[in-house]
Design a protein around this motif. Structure first.
Motif, PDB file in Angstrom:
ATOM      1  N   ALA A  82       0.841  -1.197   0.000  1.00 14.53           N
ATOM      2  CA  ALA A  82       0.000   0.000   0.000  1.00 14.53           C
ATOM      3  C   ALA A  82       0.874   1.245   0.000  1.00 14.53           C
ATOM      4  O   ALA A  82       1.423   1.627   1.020  1.00 14.53           O
ATOM      5  CB  ALA A  82      -0.920  -0.009   1.206  1.00 14.53           C
ATOM      6  N   SER A  83       1.034   1.826  -1.157  1.00 15.63           N
ATOM      7  CA  SER A  83       1.722   3.107  -1.306  1.00 15.63           C
ATOM      8  C   SER A  83       1.323   3.681  -2.653  1.00 15.63           C
ATOM      9  O   SER A  83       0.947   2.947  -3.570  1.00 15.63           O
ATOM     10  CB  SER A  83       3.244   2.940  -1.235  1.00 15.63           C
ATOM     11  OG  SER A  83       3.746   2.352  -2.417  1.00 15.63           O
ATOM     12  N   CYS A  84       1.403   4.991  -2.765  1.00 18.32           N
ATOM     13  CA  CYS A  84       1.040   5.626  -4.040  1.00 18.32           C
ATOM     14  C   CYS A  84       1.964   5.162  -5.157  1.00 18.32           C
ATOM     15  O   CYS A  84       1.527   4.960  -6.290  1.00 18.32           O
ATOM     16  CB  CYS A  84       1.062   7.140  -3.902  1.00 18.32           C
ATOM     17  SG  CYS A  84       2.639   7.821  -3.352  1.00 18.32           S
ATOM     18  N   GLY A  85       3.247   4.965  -4.842  1.00 20.51           N
ATOM     19  CA  GLY A  85       4.195   4.518  -5.858  1.00 20.51           C
ATOM     20  C   GLY A  85       3.902   3.123  -6.357  1.00 20.51           C
ATOM     21  O   GLY A  85       3.945   2.860  -7.562  1.00 20.51           O
ATOM     22  N   SER A  86       3.581   2.205  -5.450  1.00 18.82           N
ATOM     23  CA  SER A  86       3.297   0.830  -5.872  1.00 18.82           C
ATOM     24  C   SER A  86       1.970   0.765  -6.627  1.00 18.82           C
ATOM     25  O   SER A  86       1.834   0.012  -7.594  1.00 18.82           O
ATOM     26  CB  SER A  86       3.301  -0.124  -4.676  1.00 18.82           C
ATOM     27  OG  SER A  86       2.304   0.199  -3.742  1.00 18.82           O
ATOM     28  N   GLN A  87       0.981   1.571  -6.211  1.00 17.62           N
ATOM     29  CA  GLN A  87      -0.279   1.618  -6.955  1.00 17.62           C
ATOM     30  C   GLN A  87      -0.040   2.126  -8.373  1.00 17.62           C
ATOM     31  O   GLN A  87      -0.590   1.595  -9.334  1.00 17.62           O
ATOM     32  CB  GLN A  87      -1.271   2.539  -6.257  1.00 17.62           C
ATOM     33  CG  GLN A  87      -1.832   1.974  -4.981  1.00 17.62           C
ATOM     34  CD  GLN A  87      -2.859   2.917  -4.383  1.00 17.62           C
ATOM     35  OE1 GLN A  87      -3.516   3.675  -5.087  1.00 17.62           O
ATOM     36  NE2 GLN A  87      -3.013   2.869  -3.081  1.00 17.62           N
ATOM     37  N   THR A  88       0.774   3.154  -8.485  1.00 26.55           N
ATOM     38  CA  THR A  88       1.091   3.719  -9.797  1.00 26.55           C
ATOM     39  C   THR A  88       1.822   2.690 -10.651  1.00 26.55           C
ATOM     40  O   THR A  88       1.515   2.524 -11.836  1.00 26.55           O
ATOM     41  CB  THR A  88       1.927   5.004  -9.636  1.00 26.55           C
ATOM     42  OG1 THR A  88       1.133   5.975  -8.939  1.00 26.55           O
ATOM     43  CG2 THR A  88       2.370   5.557 -10.974  1.00 26.55           C
ATOM     44  N   THR A  89       2.769   1.979 -10.062  1.00 27.94           N
ATOM     45  CA  THR A  89       3.529   0.972 -10.800  1.00 27.94           C
ATOM     46  C   THR A  89       2.623  -0.131 -11.320  1.00 27.94           C
ATOM     47  O   THR A  89       2.641  -0.452 -12.515  1.00 27.94           O
ATOM     48  CB  THR A  89       4.629   0.363  -9.901  1.00 27.94           C
ATOM     49  OG1 THR A  89       5.529   1.404  -9.500  1.00 27.94           O
ATOM     50  CG2 THR A  89       5.401  -0.724 -10.622  1.00 27.94           C
ATOM     51  N   LEU A  90       1.815  -0.713 -10.444  1.00 24.87           N
ATOM     52  CA  LEU A  90       0.954  -1.816 -10.857  1.00 24.87           C
ATOM     53  C   LEU A  90      -0.152  -1.328 -11.800  1.00 24.87           C
ATOM     54  O   LEU A  90      -0.433  -1.973 -12.811  1.00 24.87           O
ATOM     55  CB  LEU A  90       0.354  -2.531  -9.645  1.00 24.87           C
ATOM     56  CG  LEU A  90      -0.486  -3.769  -9.938  1.00 24.87           C
ATOM     57  CD1 LEU A  90       0.262  -4.781 -10.814  1.00 24.87           C
ATOM     58  CD2 LEU A  90      -0.928  -4.428  -8.625  1.00 24.87           C
ATOM     59  N   GLY A  91      -0.746  -0.194 -11.485  1.00 25.39           N
ATOM     60  CA  GLY A  91      -1.779   0.360 -12.366  1.00 25.39           C
ATOM     61  C   GLY A  91      -1.233   0.650 -13.757  1.00 25.39           C
ATOM     62  O   GLY A  91      -1.886   0.367 -14.766  1.00 25.39           O
ATOM     63  N   THR A  92      -0.020   1.179 -13.825  1.00 22.54           N
ATOM     64  CA  THR A  92       0.632   1.448 -15.106  1.00 22.54           C
ATOM     65  C   THR A  92       0.838   0.157 -15.886  1.00 22.54           C
ATOM     66  O   THR A  92       0.532   0.084 -17.082  1.00 22.54           O
ATOM     67  CB  THR A  92       1.984   2.161 -14.890  1.00 22.54           C
ATOM     68  OG1 THR A  92       1.733   3.448 -14.308  1.00 22.54           O
ATOM     69  CG2 THR A  92       2.753   2.324 -16.182  1.00 22.54           C
ATOM     70  N   ALA A  93       1.356  -0.873 -15.215  1.00 20.79           N
ATOM     71  CA  ALA A  93       1.610  -2.157 -15.889  1.00 20.79           C
ATOM     72  C   ALA A  93       0.312  -2.753 -16.440  1.00 20.79           C
ATOM     73  O   ALA A  93       0.274  -3.244 -17.574  1.00 20.79           O
ATOM     74  CB  ALA A  93       2.286  -3.132 -14.930  1.00 20.79           C
ATOM     75  N   ILE A  94      -0.756  -2.698 -15.650  1.00 14.25           N
ATOM     76  CA  ILE A  94      -2.046  -3.253 -16.089  1.00 14.25           C
ATOM     77  C   ILE A  94      -2.577  -2.469 -17.286  1.00 14.25           C
ATOM     78  O   ILE A  94      -2.993  -3.057 -18.287  1.00 14.25           O
ATOM     79  CB  ILE A  94      -3.069  -3.253 -14.926  1.00 14.25           C
ATOM     80  CG1 ILE A  94      -2.630  -4.223 -13.821  1.00 14.25           C
ATOM     81  CG2 ILE A  94      -4.459  -3.608 -15.438  1.00 14.25           C
ATOM     82  CD1 ILE A  94      -3.410  -4.063 -12.513  1.00 14.25           C
ATOM     83  N   LEU A  95      -2.563  -1.146 -17.180  1.00 13.70           N
ATOM     84  CA  LEU A  95      -3.086  -0.321 -18.274  1.00 13.70           C
ATOM     85  C   LEU A  95      -2.251  -0.462 -19.546  1.00 13.70           C
ATOM     86  O   LEU A  95      -2.794  -0.479 -20.650  1.00 13.70           O
ATOM     87  CB  LEU A  95      -3.177   1.143 -17.835  1.00 13.70           C
ATOM     88  CG  LEU A  95      -4.282   1.425 -16.810  1.00 13.70           C
ATOM     89  CD1 LEU A  95      -4.077   2.776 -16.147  1.00 13.70           C
ATOM     90  CD2 LEU A  95      -5.658   1.339 -17.457  1.00 13.70           C
ATOM     91  N   ARG A  96      -0.945  -0.613 -19.402  1.00  9.79           N
ATOM     92  CA  ARG A  96      -0.103  -0.845 -20.579  1.00  9.79           C
ATOM     93  C   ARG A  96      -0.416  -2.198 -21.199  1.00  9.79           C
ATOM     94  O   ARG A  96      -0.436  -2.329 -22.425  1.00  9.79           O
ATOM     95  CB  ARG A  96       1.377  -0.750 -20.210  1.00  9.79           C
ATOM     96  CG  ARG A  96       1.841   0.669 -19.975  1.00  9.79           C
ATOM     97  CD  ARG A  96       3.296   0.724 -19.575  1.00  9.79           C
ATOM     98  NE  ARG A  96       3.715   2.102 -19.341  1.00  9.79           N
ATOM     99  CZ  ARG A  96       4.850   2.439 -18.758  1.00  9.79           C
ATOM    100  NH1 ARG A  96       5.704   1.506 -18.360  1.00  9.79           N
ATOM    101  NH2 ARG A  96       5.158   3.707 -18.582  1.00  9.79           N
ATOM    102  N   ALA A  97      -0.667  -3.194 -20.356  1.00  6.18           N
ATOM    103  CA  ALA A  97      -1.036  -4.520 -20.881  1.00  6.18           C
ATOM    104  C   ALA A  97      -2.371  -4.459 -21.619  1.00  6.18           C
ATOM    105  O   ALA A  97      -2.632  -5.274 -22.504  1.00  6.18           O
ATOM    106  CB  ALA A  97      -1.090  -5.548 -19.748  1.00  6.18           C
ATOM    107  N   MET A  98      -3.210  -3.482 -21.272  1.00  3.39           N
ATOM    108  CA  MET A  98      -4.478  -3.274 -21.985  1.00  3.39           C
ATOM    109  C   MET A  98      -4.270  -2.511 -23.290  1.00  3.39           C
ATOM    110  O   MET A  98      -5.192  -2.359 -24.078  1.00  3.39           O
ATOM    111  CB  MET A  98      -5.453  -2.483 -21.100  1.00  3.39           C
ATOM    112  CG  MET A  98      -5.990  -3.237 -19.928  1.00  3.39           C
ATOM    113  SD  MET A  98      -7.088  -2.114 -18.984  1.00  3.39           S
ATOM    114  CE  MET A  98      -7.694  -3.220 -17.722  1.00  3.39           C
ATOM    115  N   GLY A  99      -3.055  -1.982 -23.489  1.00  2.00           N
ATOM    116  CA  GLY A  99      -2.735  -1.292 -24.731  1.00  2.00           C
ATOM    117  C   GLY A  99      -2.678   0.222 -24.652  1.00  2.00           C
ATOM    118  O   GLY A  99      -2.563   0.895 -25.675  1.00  2.00           O
TER     119      GLY A  99
END
Length: 177
Positions: A82-99
């Motif tokens: 739980a941190s803003c940085g880890s949320q940003t990292t995982l959210g970025t990876a997921i959204l990039r995987a979505m294209g």
């Protein structure tokens, strides 16, 4: 430059790709960056990435800025932090995987001495929009507020590691005084 390829921290794995595919099924308009952000933000919040930064065990909190920004997305799928940085990292990876083209943003917010959020490109409007996965954003998508002060945006936290190291040291020294 396209920001859809995995990077060092916003890496890719079968788990991230599967998670992105599963979440994509919950999006009415898969070309809508805002709808996609809403679904990813909801998933992050439902999986202990909550705005209180006090997740129940076995989830963990980041010890400091560097840990928050250097953990890989693939590690966060099974072991949330739980941190803003880890949320940003995982959210970025997921959204990039979505294209989607996604940048990571490092900055400040009055409630956080260092803060992180994303900038995502909307192909429909041909423009970039910023969203915060934490409770500091407004509405279901976490639209950033005027209180969000951007310092730098990057493709990957590793691109700005020297700045992060410097800010971590400065903050630690200031806190000790």
């Amino acid at each position: 430059m396209k920001y859809t390829k995995p990077t060092f921290t916003a890496d890719s794995s079968e788990k991230i790709n599967s998670l992105a595919a599963m979440l994509k099924r919950n999006i009415k308009d898969v070309s809508s960056s805002e709808q996609s952000v809403i679904v990813v933000r909801r998933w992050l919040n439902d999986n202990a990435y909550n705005k209180s930064y006090s997740p129940p065990r076995p989830h963990r909190t980041a010890k400091n800025l560097i840990e928050s920004r250097t953990i890989k997305a693939s590690e966060l799928v099974d072991r949330p932090m739980a941190s803003c940085g880890s949320q940003t990292t995982l959210g970025t990876a997921i959204l990039r995987a979505m294209g989607f083209k996604v940048k990571m943003v490092h900055g400040k917010h009055p409630k956080s001495h260092h803060h992180a959020w994303i900038s995502i490109h909307d192909e429909n409007t041909k423009s970039w929009h910023e969203y915060d996965f934490t409770g500091y954003g407004i509405g279901p998508a976490g639209i950033i507020t005027p209180e969000h002060i951007q310092e730098i945006e990057c493709e990957d936290w590793n691109d700005i590691i020297d700045l992060l190291d410097k800010q971590h040291i400065e903050y630690t020294n200031t806190k000790r005084r």
